[in-house]
Design a protein around this motif. Structure first.
Motif, PDB file in Angstrom:
ATOM      1  N   GLU A   8     -34.589  21.186  -1.394  1.00  0.00           N
ATOM      2  CA  GLU A   8     -35.400  21.923  -0.428  1.00  0.00           C
ATOM      3  C   GLU A   8     -35.102  21.461   0.994  1.00  0.00           C
ATOM      4  O   GLU A   8     -35.003  22.279   1.907  1.00  0.00           O
ATOM      5  CB  GLU A   8     -36.883  21.746  -0.747  1.00  0.00           C
ATOM      6  CG  GLU A   8     -37.310  22.399  -2.047  1.00  0.00           C
ATOM      7  CD  GLU A   8     -38.721  22.020  -2.457  1.00  0.00           C
ATOM      8  OE1 GLU A   8     -39.477  22.943  -2.796  1.00  0.00           O
ATOM      9  OE2 GLU A   8     -39.048  20.816  -2.426  1.00  0.00           O
ATOM     10  N   LEU A   9     -34.940  20.152   1.178  1.00  0.00           N
ATOM     11  CA  LEU A   9     -34.620  19.628   2.506  1.00  0.00           C
ATOM     12  C   LEU A   9     -33.259  20.138   2.960  1.00  0.00           C
ATOM     13  O   LEU A   9     -33.079  20.477   4.132  1.00  0.00           O
ATOM     14  CB  LEU A   9     -34.649  18.100   2.511  1.00  0.00           C
ATOM     15  CG  LEU A   9     -34.320  17.458   3.855  1.00  0.00           C
ATOM     16  CD1 LEU A   9     -35.310  17.894   4.931  1.00  0.00           C
ATOM     17  CD2 LEU A   9     -34.294  15.944   3.745  1.00  0.00           C
ATOM     18  N   HIS A  27     -25.136  12.421  -3.057  1.00  0.00           N
ATOM     19  CA  HIS A  27     -25.600  12.495  -1.674  1.00  0.00           C
ATOM     20  C   HIS A  27     -24.797  13.535  -0.909  1.00  0.00           C
ATOM     21  O   HIS A  27     -23.566  13.501  -0.907  1.00  0.00           O
ATOM     22  CB  HIS A  27     -25.479  11.128  -0.996  1.00  0.00           C
ATOM     23  CG  HIS A  27     -26.439  10.130  -1.539  1.00  0.00           C
ATOM     24  ND1 HIS A  27     -26.235   9.495  -2.735  1.00  0.00           N
ATOM     25  CD2 HIS A  27     -27.616   9.676  -1.067  1.00  0.00           C
ATOM     26  CE1 HIS A  27     -27.252   8.679  -2.969  1.00  0.00           C
ATOM     27  NE2 HIS A  27     -28.101   8.771  -1.977  1.00  0.00           N
ATOM     28  N   HIS A  28     -25.502  14.430  -0.263  1.00  0.00           N
ATOM     29  CA  HIS A  28     -24.875  15.454   0.566  1.00  0.00           C
ATOM     30  C   HIS A  28     -24.937  14.988   2.011  1.00  0.00           C
ATOM     31  O   HIS A  28     -26.017  14.649   2.501  1.00  0.00           O
ATOM     32  CB  HIS A  28     -25.589  16.792   0.406  1.00  0.00           C
ATOM     33  CG  HIS A  28     -25.402  17.404  -0.943  1.00  0.00           C
ATOM     34  ND1 HIS A  28     -25.500  18.738  -1.162  1.00  0.00           N
ATOM     35  CD2 HIS A  28     -25.112  16.857  -2.151  1.00  0.00           C
ATOM     36  CE1 HIS A  28     -25.283  19.009  -2.431  1.00  0.00           C
ATOM     37  NE2 HIS A  28     -25.046  17.861  -3.064  1.00  0.00           N
ATOM     38  N   ILE A  43     -29.583  14.226  -3.485  1.00  0.00           N
ATOM     39  CA  ILE A  43     -29.921  15.390  -4.302  1.00  0.00           C
ATOM     40  C   ILE A  43     -29.956  14.912  -5.759  1.00  0.00           C
ATOM     41  O   ILE A  43     -28.919  14.768  -6.390  1.00  0.00           O
ATOM     42  CB  ILE A  43     -28.878  16.522  -4.144  1.00  0.00           C
ATOM     43  CG1 ILE A  43     -28.615  16.839  -2.682  1.00  0.00           C
ATOM     44  CG2 ILE A  43     -29.294  17.748  -4.939  1.00  0.00           C
ATOM     45  CD1 ILE A  43     -29.663  17.648  -1.989  1.00  0.00           C
ATOM     46  N   HIS A  44     -31.140  14.640  -6.253  1.00  0.00           N
ATOM     47  CA  HIS A  44     -31.319  14.162  -7.625  1.00  0.00           C
ATOM     48  C   HIS A  44     -32.173  15.182  -8.374  1.00  0.00           C
ATOM     49  O   HIS A  44     -33.359  14.959  -8.598  1.00  0.00           O
ATOM     50  CB  HIS A  44     -31.990  12.787  -7.657  1.00  0.00           C
ATOM     51  CG  HIS A  44     -31.201  11.723  -6.973  1.00  0.00           C
ATOM     52  ND1 HIS A  44     -30.065  11.174  -7.522  1.00  0.00           N
ATOM     53  CD2 HIS A  44     -31.353  11.106  -5.778  1.00  0.00           C
ATOM     54  CE1 HIS A  44     -29.570  10.256  -6.708  1.00  0.00           C
ATOM     55  NE2 HIS A  44     -30.331  10.202  -5.630  1.00  0.00           N
ATOM     56  N   SER A  47     -36.304  16.052  -8.120  1.00  0.00           N
ATOM     57  CA  SER A  47     -37.212  14.930  -7.888  1.00  0.00           C
ATOM     58  C   SER A  47     -37.538  14.845  -6.392  1.00  0.00           C
ATOM     59  O   SER A  47     -36.663  15.028  -5.543  1.00  0.00           O
ATOM     60  CB  SER A  47     -36.600  13.626  -8.390  1.00  0.00           C
ATOM     61  OG  SER A  47     -35.422  13.321  -7.682  1.00  0.00           O
ATOM     62  N   PRO A  48     -38.792  14.574  -6.067  1.00  0.00           N
ATOM     63  CA  PRO A  48     -39.205  14.553  -4.653  1.00  0.00           C
ATOM     64  C   PRO A  48     -38.650  13.336  -3.917  1.00  0.00           C
ATOM     65  O   PRO A  48     -38.458  12.268  -4.507  1.00  0.00           O
ATOM     66  CB  PRO A  48     -40.729  14.501  -4.727  1.00  0.00           C
ATOM     67  CG  PRO A  48     -41.033  13.930  -6.065  1.00  0.00           C
ATOM     68  CD  PRO A  48     -39.910  14.339  -6.967  1.00  0.00           C
ATOM     69  N   LEU A  49     -38.400  13.523  -2.628  1.00  0.00           N
ATOM     70  CA  LEU A  49     -37.973  12.416  -1.780  1.00  0.00           C
ATOM     71  C   LEU A  49     -39.192  11.559  -1.456  1.00  0.00           C
ATOM     72  O   LEU A  49     -40.306  12.073  -1.350  1.00  0.00           O
ATOM     73  CB  LEU A  49     -37.373  12.954  -0.474  1.00  0.00           C
ATOM     74  CG  LEU A  49     -36.116  13.793  -0.591  1.00  0.00           C
ATOM     75  CD1 LEU A  49     -35.758  14.384   0.767  1.00  0.00           C
ATOM     76  CD2 LEU A  49     -34.970  12.981  -1.127  1.00  0.00           C
ATOM     77  N   LYS A  50     -38.983  10.284  -1.298  1.00  0.00           N
ATOM     78  CA  LYS A  50     -40.086   9.414  -0.890  1.00  0.00           C
ATOM     79  C   LYS A  50     -40.437   9.737   0.556  1.00  0.00           C
ATOM     80  O   LYS A  50     -39.578  10.148   1.341  1.00  0.00           O
ATOM     81  CB  LYS A  50     -39.697   7.960  -1.062  1.00  0.00           C
ATOM     82  CG  LYS A  50     -39.519   7.598  -2.526  1.00  0.00           C
ATOM     83  CD  LYS A  50     -39.366   6.125  -2.740  1.00  0.00           C
ATOM     84  CE  LYS A  50     -39.292   5.848  -4.234  1.00  0.00           C
ATOM     85  NZ  LYS A  50     -39.171   4.429  -4.505  1.00  0.00           N
TER      86      LYS A  50
END
Length: 69
Positions: A8-9, A27-28, A43-44, A47-50
Motif C-alpha cells: 500500500e505504501l 525491499h523495493h 514488501i513482505h 503484513s503491516p509496517l511498524k
C-alpha cells in the motif's frame, strides 16, 4: 495513525512521483528525480509496517500522515 502494508505504501509513493529503481530481495528501492533520497520499502506480503518505520518513510518522502486515509 493506522498501519499499512508495504504494498500500500508503494502505491502511495508512486502516486506522489516516486519511481521504483530496483528490487533487492523483498525491499523495493524508490527514488525521485531531483532528490538524493532513496527509500527502501519492505514488501513482505500484506503484513503491516511498524509505525516507527512508516513514519520515517513518510517523513523522508515528504508525505503527510493524513494522506494515508
Amino acid at each position: 495513525m493506522k498501519s499499512i502494508s508495504g504494498k500500500e505504501l508503494a502505491k502511495i509513493l508512486e502516486r506522489h512521483g516516486w519511481k521504483l529503481l530496483r528490487v533487492s530481495g523483498s525491499h523495493h528501492i524508490y527514488g525521485k528525480a531531483g532528490s538524493i533520497v532513496r527509500l527502501s520499502v519492505p514488501i513482505h506480503g500484506n503484513s503491516p509496517l511498524k509505525l516507527g518505520l512508516l513514519r520515517h518513510l513518510l517523513k523522508m518522502a515528504d508525505i503527510q500522515e493524513k494522506e494515508l486515509e
